[in-house]
Structure formats: C-alpha cells, structure tokens
Scaffold this motif. Structure first.
Motif: not given
Length: 442
Positions: A442, A402-404, A410, A364, A406-407, A360, A399-400
């Motif tokens: 994040g 990265y967001q996946a 998070t 970034e 990130k879960t 991540m 980006e997709a």
C-alpha cells in the motif's frame, strides 16, 4: 502528543493516530481503600493486547464527587510514575457540564493542576476528555480553557488534544457545525481528537423509555457520530457496553459499528480491551459463510472442502445431472448451472490478512504493468449433505476497490506503528512473513 495545526483544512488530521480501537476508563480514586489509586496503577501497567489505545483516568462519572480532588492528585502521581511506559495515549476525563458554569470551572482547575509542569505528569498527557458538552459554543469554552492552560504553563500551542463525549441532542447537532468552525482564528478546535458516544446520558437527555428499562440501541447516534468524525477528520468511538460478560454481544456491537465506519469502542475491563483490540484486525485465516434462514453460517474447513452441517439447508443429487435444494420448507430442482447461481447468492468469503495482502500486491503489480483493472478469481469446494459443489467467484479490482480493501490494512499498519508492545502478539497471530508484507503493502 497532538501536532500543531499547519492548515485550516477542517478534514486534516492533527494527531498521529488514524484509528482508535479502545477507550478504557479507570476510576481515579476508590473510596475505602488503603491505596485509593490502586485501579489507576493497575491500568497504567497493562501491556500488549490488554492495554488500550487510549487510557482515560476518569475523574467524572467513574469517581465519586467526594473523591475527585484526591483523584486529580492520583492522576498526577500515577502518570508521573508510570506514564512514560504506558503504551497507549493518556487522556484524563475531567468534570464539565454545558449548563453549569461552576462545574466547568472545577474542570478547568483540574486541567490546570494536571498540566502543571512542576507536578511532573504533563509530559505524558496527550489530551483531555470533556463530558456533557452542549452546542459548539460550549466546545469552544473547553478549547479556550485548554489554550489558557497551555499558555499558563508554557506548553506548546495545541499540544493538548481535546475529545468530547456526545451525551445530548445539543452535542449531536454540534457535530454538524465542526467543518465550518474548525480552523477559524477565534478558536483552536483543530485540537479535537475523539468524538465519543455516551448513550446513557444521551438517553436521559432525550427522555427516551423502553419497556424493560434498558438503553435503546441508538443506531442513529452512532451513525451521526461516525459521519461527524469523518467530515471533520476526527475519530469516532462508541459508548460503553455494560454487560461485561456478554462477549459475543460486544463483538456483534463492534461488527455493526465497523459497518458504519466506527472502529473504536469504550472498554470497561481489561478483558473488553483485549476483545476490542483484536476484533477490528483482519482475520488470521479466511472462512466461507453460507446464508441460511436469513443468517450467515460459518462453514467447517475440512481437507480442502468447506462443509455445511446445519438442518436449514439440504441438497440431494438425483443422478441425472440435477439437484434438489431444500431451504425453509421450499424445494427446488436445479441443474448444475442453476445450483451454482443459487450458491453464488448464498455464499460469501471473509478474506484473511494474507488474502487481502495477496490481492493488493497483485493489483499493485498489474497497475505497475499499465493495467487499470484486473479480475480476481476465488475458488472453493462447498459441501452440503455430503454433496460437493465447485464454487467460483470473480471480482473486478480497480483503484476504488483497492482503496476500499486497503482500510483494514491501514488499520493494521496504524496499530503496528503506534503499539510496538503488540508486535509479538501480531506475529503470533499472523506469522512474521505476513506481518512484514502487510507493513509494506500500500
């Protein structure tokens, strides 16, 4: 406490927690004991990884009907004494039934007594769990009772959250109505927090049977609950796993659930709480898996190599730049490139917390430099029957991706924010440096 709604958006969350790992129920009154509240007192003093995210003093199924009046008094007494120090949220479960007005009225009386400010417990109560709900109109009745209790006792509007246990076909179908119903001026359903599966009563309601008498697995119910929670901005929780000694079965159930987006699970003992609190967290160290006979086998890490020691897969180097790969009675002769392709299909890597944070942070940095996507390379030496093979994979991060990825981070950040009693456990698990980086990424 839940926060008052500020928008009619049905997917907006109106509470602090995004994730709930553990839903732990305790009998409110035990018959035949000098202290009928002893199990409540014990649960209220759990700390660290043995303390649940949501503690449910259970005045319904876990408590005999003859003891429920005393159970309400015990909830008030124990929560008044210990509630301020309980590290998770407190959500008593009251009696309710979609087909029985008298049971619903008794549940309302229980809510009124528990939330009476003169009893000294309500300041530590986060909400209530309503079992045996039916169609969405039934959910509105429970919501209305909570609204009346708030007004009767001068509490802030929607300060009490409401969680329901999905134990019938009616309730399962009602989850599909929530997006349309939440936020209407005629109800306060935005106070909803958890959707919890109750597979035992659901099985009874569905008139389902199995040859052994055991519960069906109900993967459809778990999927529908997870979907309903996602659509309405709520949190999904799986039902109880009754075989409390089957720790590996409990872990497997949670692995299946997380693949459906359902992080939380009912816990029946402090041991199950500890397992369920730790299982969703990212691993402390990465590991390689190898698919053999339809199963993923974890490889042993030894001196920079990852070694397979089973009998289901064999590898031999012929000395002419070719290899013989044996699997399930089949034998293939492959060159080096073909072998790498074969292992590419069979090998998989489970990233550690440190790995996820590294990736991540790298993305970034690349994004700050104006790049929309970068390739991440992972290399390893795999060993089968003493034959070492260099293995390399490339994964494109955008980006997709990265967001996946990130879960799980998070989730960790949610736990770190809301469970300071677990900070020491987390630092011991990952190390202080990784924890600090994970809280900031994040």
């Amino acid at each position: 406490m839940t926060e008052s709604a500020t928008t009619a958006d049905p997917t907006a969350r109106h509470y602090d927690r995004e994730f709930v790992r553990t839903f732990f129920t305790s009998p409110t009154a035990v018959e035949g004991e000098d202290d009928s509240a002893k199990m409540l007192r014990s649960a209220a003093q759990l700390r660290g990884m043995r303390a649940p995210d949501v503690w449910v003093p259970d005045n319904e199924d876990a408590t005999a009907p003859s003891m429920r009046a005393e159970g309400v008094r015990n909830i008030v007494d124990v929560v008044r004494e210990h509630g301020a120090a309980v590290p998770g949220e407190i959500h008593p479960r009251v009696v309710w039934h979609r087909d029985d007005p008298q049971t619903r009225y008794r549940g309302f009386q229980q809510i009124l007594e528990i939330t009476d400010p003169e009893n000294g417990a309500v300041e530590h109560i986060d909400g209530f769990v309503i079992p045996e709900v039916g169609g969405v109109d039934d959910w509105k009745k429970a919501d209305e009772f909570l609204t009346i209790a708030e007004r009767e006792h001068g509490l802030d509007p929607e300060s009490l959250s409401m969680s329901v246990i999905v134990e019938s076909g009616e309730a399962e179908l009602a989850m599909g109505d929530l997006r349309e119903e939440m936020g209407k001026p005629a109800n306060n359903l935005q106070r909803l927090f958890l959707l919890v599966d109750g597979e035992v009563d659901y099985t009874k309601d569905m008139r389902a049977m199995t040859p052994t008498g055991e519960l069906p697995p109900w993967p459809e119910l778990r999927h529908n609950t997870s979907r309903g929670a996602s659509a309405a901005g709520l949190v999904a929780v799986d039902g109880p796993y009754d075989d409390i000694r089957d720790v590996e079965g409990y872990r497997e159930r949670m692995r299946e659930n997380r693949a459906k987006g359902m992080t939380g699970i009912w816990s029946l003992t402090p041991t199950q709480v500890e397992v369920a609190n730790t299982a969703p967290l990212p691993p402390e160290s990465g590991r390689w898996l190898l698919e053999v006979d339809g199963r993923e086998i974890e490889l042993d890490a030894e001196e920079g190599r990852h070694v397979y020691r089973g009998d289901g897969l064999g590898l031999e180097e012929t000395g002419t730049g070719q290899y013989v790969l044996r699997a399930g009675g089949d034998e293939q002769t492959l060159d080096a490139d073909e072998l790498r392709e074969e292992l590419l299909d069979r090998a998989a890597y489970v990233p550690s917390m440190d790995d996820i944070v590294d990736s991540m942070e790298a993305f970034e940095d690349a994004k700050d430099a104006g790049k929309g996507a970068i390739a991440m390379t992972r290399e390893a030496t795999l060993e089968i029957d003493g034959v070492a093979v260099e293995h390399s994979t490339d994964r494109m991060w955008d980006e997709a991706t990265y967001q996946a990825a990130k879960t799980p981070i998070t989730l960790f950040q949610d736990v770190y924010e809301h469970r300071p009693d677990q900070h020491d456990d987390l630092e011991q698990r990952y190390g202080a440096d990784v924890v600090e980086r994970a809280t900031n990424v994040g």
